[in-house]
Design an enzyme around this catalytic site. Structure first.
Site, PDB file in Angstrom:
ATOM      1  N   HIS A 133      -1.141   0.607  -6.527  1.00 10.62           N
ATOM      2  CA  HIS A 133      -1.855   1.223  -4.168  1.00 10.62           C
ATOM      3  C   HIS A 133      -1.481   1.737  -3.736  1.00 10.62           C
ATOM      4  O   HIS A 133      -0.209   2.080  -3.800  1.00 10.62           O
ATOM      5  CB  HIS A 133      -2.464  -0.178  -3.454  1.00 10.62           C
ATOM      6  CG  HIS A 133      -3.159  -0.803  -4.587  1.00 10.62           C
ATOM      7  ND1 HIS A 133      -3.904  -2.517  -3.945  1.00 10.62           N
ATOM      8  CD2 HIS A 133      -3.907  -0.950  -5.486  1.00 10.62           C
ATOM      9  CE1 HIS A 133      -4.125  -2.678  -4.677  1.00 10.62           C
ATOM     10  NE2 HIS A 133      -4.400  -2.465  -5.792  1.00 10.62           N
ATOM     11  N   GLU A 169      -0.443   2.241  -0.121  1.00  8.57           N
ATOM     12  CA  GLU A 169       0.637   2.462   0.412  1.00  8.57           C
ATOM     13  C   GLU A 169       2.643   1.923  -0.621  1.00  8.57           C
ATOM     14  O   GLU A 169       3.136   2.132  -0.054  1.00  8.57           O
ATOM     15  CB  GLU A 169      -0.077   0.794   1.304  1.00  8.57           C
ATOM     16  CG  GLU A 169      -0.892   0.550   1.395  1.00  8.57           C
ATOM     17  CD  GLU A 169      -2.532   0.391   0.935  1.00  8.57           C
ATOM     18  OE1 GLU A 169      -3.318  -0.355   1.485  1.00  8.57           O
ATOM     19  OE2 GLU A 169      -1.999   0.788   0.222  1.00  8.57           O
ATOM     20  N   CYS A 181      -4.989  -4.516   1.277  1.00  7.28           N
ATOM     21  CA  CYS A 181      -4.943  -5.268   0.946  1.00  7.28           C
ATOM     22  C   CYS A 181      -3.634  -6.527   1.004  1.00  7.28           C
ATOM     23  O   CYS A 181      -3.063  -6.305   1.069  1.00  7.28           O
ATOM     24  CB  CYS A 181      -4.570  -5.501  -0.710  1.00  7.28           C
ATOM     25  SG  CYS A 181      -3.301  -5.224  -1.477  1.00  7.28           S
ATOM     26  N   CYS A 183       0.052  -5.798  -0.724  1.00  7.11           N
ATOM     27  CA  CYS A 183       0.228  -4.309  -0.075  1.00  7.11           C
ATOM     28  C   CYS A 183       1.369  -4.775   0.846  1.00  7.11           C
ATOM     29  O   CYS A 183       2.085  -4.011   1.688  1.00  7.11           O
ATOM     30  CB  CYS A 183      -0.256  -3.323  -0.032  1.00  7.11           C
ATOM     31  SG  CYS A 183      -1.037  -2.277  -1.223  1.00  7.11           S
TER      32      CYS A 183
END
Length: 368
Positions: free
Chosen positions: A59, A61, A84, A93
């Site tokens: 992801h 992040e 998330c 994350c």
């Protein structure tokens, strides 16, 4: 947690704008996951950026945290969508954020995924990390409309387009080309931003299209090709069928001889039997559900008159792009006219002229 009373500075808005640009750059390329952009700032300077990786993982992040060797203590993370907080294929994350010692997180909109929705604030706040939301909320919500639609409806977001000449022809045997090169580039941009493209076998047999993205360095991001063909009458010598071993190609059919089915399967094409009504027309909602289950999230329909008009009539398009050229095509020989304007105006009230340099062509966006 942030409320409408939160005050954001001009710099805050600029950082979130950058995060949104990062998300837009990966639109349609992140599989079943949303495209997210992330910016990390420390002492008033950007020290890292991140995007959702191709096919959705890692992801944004996590990528932003990995993309810097700086000490992240006292830094601020700007991210377009709520990070998330659940364990999936990759760790949450929120864990990466906590471990990195980031002091503040500003995310624009809350994720509607039930596994995430509203949980991030509690988790980060429990670790003394300040959390704010709502920065550029309207702008970012508009970007995530397709993703939110996917999540709520369990269906792909459907975009449609058609190009018409001044005299409303969409095809003329004497001259096939309607729009100029600027409009063509926009078409290829749409193909880049949609993971799938859908046409009927009639359009395929008449035009022998490639249906790929031909923008520089972006051909590898060409969409999955989907063909509606009740009796498997698709020309096996067409470009799409000849290149099916290189690209993911699906044909929906209803009735055909086993020999025909085998012939297409030999060419690495996924053949799916689907219901039709008494008029031998496909049940499009059933096909869309099936495509969603196969991972299709954003579909571009580049059909002819009949297919486009059918989608407009049933309000299947979430967005529809009407390309209008000042050219007049010949009716001297074989030609085809678009006669779906009344349906378009009746079912799609919201319209916006796309402001860009398309020469003498115009492109109007209609929304459902």
């Amino acid at each position: 947690m942030s409320t409408k009373k939160d005050k954001f500075s001009l710099k805050d808005k600029l950082y979130m704008d950058l995060a949104l640009d990062l998300a837009r750059a990966r639109e349609g390329l992140t599989g079943t996951n949303p495209s997210v952009g992330c910016v990390i700032v420390k002492n008033g300077k950007i020290i890292s950026i991140g995007q959702t990786s191709y096919n959705g993982r890692p992801h944004a992040e996590t990528n932003a945290i990995r993309n810097t060797s700086e000490n992240l203590k006292n830094s601020i993370m700007y991210v377009t969508l709520e990070p998330c907080s659940h364990h999936g294929v990759t760790p949450p994350c929120t864990s990466a954020i906590i471990k990195s010692k980031i002091s503040k997180v500003i995310y624009s909109v809350i994720d509607i995924d039930k596994r995430v929705k509203g949980k991030t604030f509690k988790i980060l706040n429990s670790k003394k990390i300040k959390v704010h939301t709502g920065l550029l909320e309207n702008k970012v919500n508009e970007f995530y409309k397709p993703y939110f639609y996917n999540r709520k409806k369990k269906l792909p977001f459907v975009n449609g387009k058609i190009a018409v000449a001044k005299n409303n022809l969409i095809y003329s045997k004497n001259k096939k080309k309607i729009t100029n090169w600027r409009s063509d580039k926009f078409t290829h941009l749409l193909r880049y931003k949609n993971d799938s493209i859908l046409i009927s076998y009639k359009t395929l047999n008449k035009d022998n299209p490639k249906l790929n993205c031909r923008l520089k360095n972006l051909k590898k991001f060409s969409p999955k090709r989907i063909i509606l063909d009740n009796r498997l009458e698709t020309n096996t010598k067409s470009y799409i069928i000849r290149t099916a071993n290189k690209n993911n190609t699906i044909i929906f059919y209803n009735e055909a001889k086993k020999s025909k089915i085998s012939k297409f399967k030999e060419k690495k094409i996924q053949i799916i039997k689907s219901k039709t009504n008494s008029l031998k027309q496909f049940d499009i909602p059933i096909i869309l559900k099936k495509l969603y289950s196969l991972g299709c999230r954003n579909i571009l329909v580049e059909g002819g008159n009949d297919l486009t008009k059918g989608f407009l009539k049933k309000k299947i398009f979430n967005r529809f792009y009407l390309f209008k050229s000042p050219k007049t095509l010949s009716k001297f020989n074989e030609y085809k006219e678009f006669n779906g304007f009344n349906i378009l105006k009746k079912n799609y009230k919201s319209k916006t002229k796309i402001k860009s340099n398309f020469g003498k062509d115009t492109i109007t966006l209609y929304k459902n």
